[in-house]
Write a protein that holds these residues in place. Sequence first.
Motif, short mmCIF file in Angstrom:
data_model
loop_
_atom_site.label_atom_id
_atom_site.label_comp_id
_atom_site.label_asym_id
_atom_site.label_seq_id
_atom_site.Cartn_x
_atom_site.Cartn_y
_atom_site.Cartn_z
N PHE A 60 -2.85 -3.61 2.94
CA PHE A 60 -1.68 -3.75 2.06
C PHE A 60 -0.54 -4.41 2.83
O PHE A 60 -0.33 -4.13 4.00
CB PHE A 60 -1.20 -2.38 1.57
CG PHE A 60 -2.13 -1.73 0.60
CD1 PHE A 60 -1.90 -1.79 -0.76
CD2 PHE A 60 -3.25 -1.05 1.05
CE1 PHE A 60 -2.77 -1.20 -1.66
CE2 PHE A 60 -4.13 -0.46 0.16
CZ PHE A 60 -3.89 -0.54 -1.20
N ALA A 61 0.17 -5.28 2.14
CA ALA A 61 1.41 -5.84 2.67
C ALA A 61 2.53 -4.86 2.35
O ALA A 61 2.56 -4.26 1.27
CB ALA A 61 1.69 -7.19 2.02
N ILE A 62 3.44 -4.70 3.28
CA ILE A 62 4.63 -3.88 3.06
C ILE A 62 5.73 -4.83 2.62
O ILE A 62 6.09 -5.75 3.36
CB ILE A 62 5.05 -3.13 4.33
CG1 ILE A 62 3.92 -2.22 4.82
CG2 ILE A 62 6.33 -2.32 4.08
CD1 ILE A 62 4.16 -1.63 6.20
N GLU A 63 6.26 -4.62 1.42
CA GLU A 63 7.31 -5.48 0.88
C GLU A 63 8.62 -4.73 0.75
O GLU A 63 8.64 -3.56 0.37
CB GLU A 63 6.92 -6.02 -0.50
CG GLU A 63 5.75 -6.99 -0.46
CD GLU A 63 5.45 -7.58 -1.82
OE1 GLU A 63 6.10 -7.20 -2.83
OE2 GLU A 63 4.55 -8.43 -1.90
N LEU A 64 9.69 -5.45 1.07
CA LEU A 64 11.04 -4.95 0.87
C LEU A 64 11.76 -6.00 0.03
O LEU A 64 11.91 -7.14 0.47
CB LEU A 64 11.75 -4.77 2.22
CG LEU A 64 13.22 -4.36 2.15
CD1 LEU A 64 13.35 -2.96 1.55
CD2 LEU A 64 13.84 -4.40 3.55
N ALA A 65 12.15 -5.63 -1.18
CA ALA A 65 12.84 -6.55 -2.10
C ALA A 65 12.07 -7.85 -2.25
O ALA A 65 12.63 -8.93 -2.25
CB ALA A 65 14.26 -6.80 -1.62
N GLY A 66 10.73 -7.75 -2.35
CA GLY A 66 9.88 -8.92 -2.58
C GLY A 66 9.49 -9.69 -1.33
O GLY A 66 8.68 -10.61 -1.40
#
Length: 171
Positions: A60-66
């Motif tokens: 999984f990629a960790i995303e912050l505000a896209g």
Amino acid sequence: MGSRRDTPSAIAGQTVVLRPTEAAHVPVFLEILGHPEIAKWWGGYDLERVRRELLGPHGFAIELAGETVGLIIYREEPDPDHRHAAMDLALHPDHHSQGLGCDAMRAMARFLFEGRGHHRVVVDPGAANERAIRSCGRAGFQRVGVMRRYERSADGTWNDAVLMELLREEF
């Protein structure tokens, strides 16, 4: 177990969102894993290794505000007498000390407990990686012990790691 069809399209944390890895994440993952502060813990990742090990149903990629700011993967032990999950995480240093790693670990642990039916999740940060050990502790993981000469570094030396676990009833 762990096929793409039973992987959620997103796992929400308090601040971050975990999204299944895709080919488009590869350049960002290479940048993150190549950063000197990360490479000392995640050494040896080239294009082929990233594709082979980080893309797929357990990544999984960790995303912050896209924006992709990190990655998190999990593994499962399928033996019913020893069934549990393990996870690993890398977060770009520009996003350290913001609670994002802790948030990502808790979101993944929730998925592993509720979505995959595990009763125990483990992490194994390097014994010298004090930042990771503190973050795992904030996420609720408890130190179990030290695994001596557990992991080989890029220079061929063997290093200790700290075994930490989180039980479902403690979550």
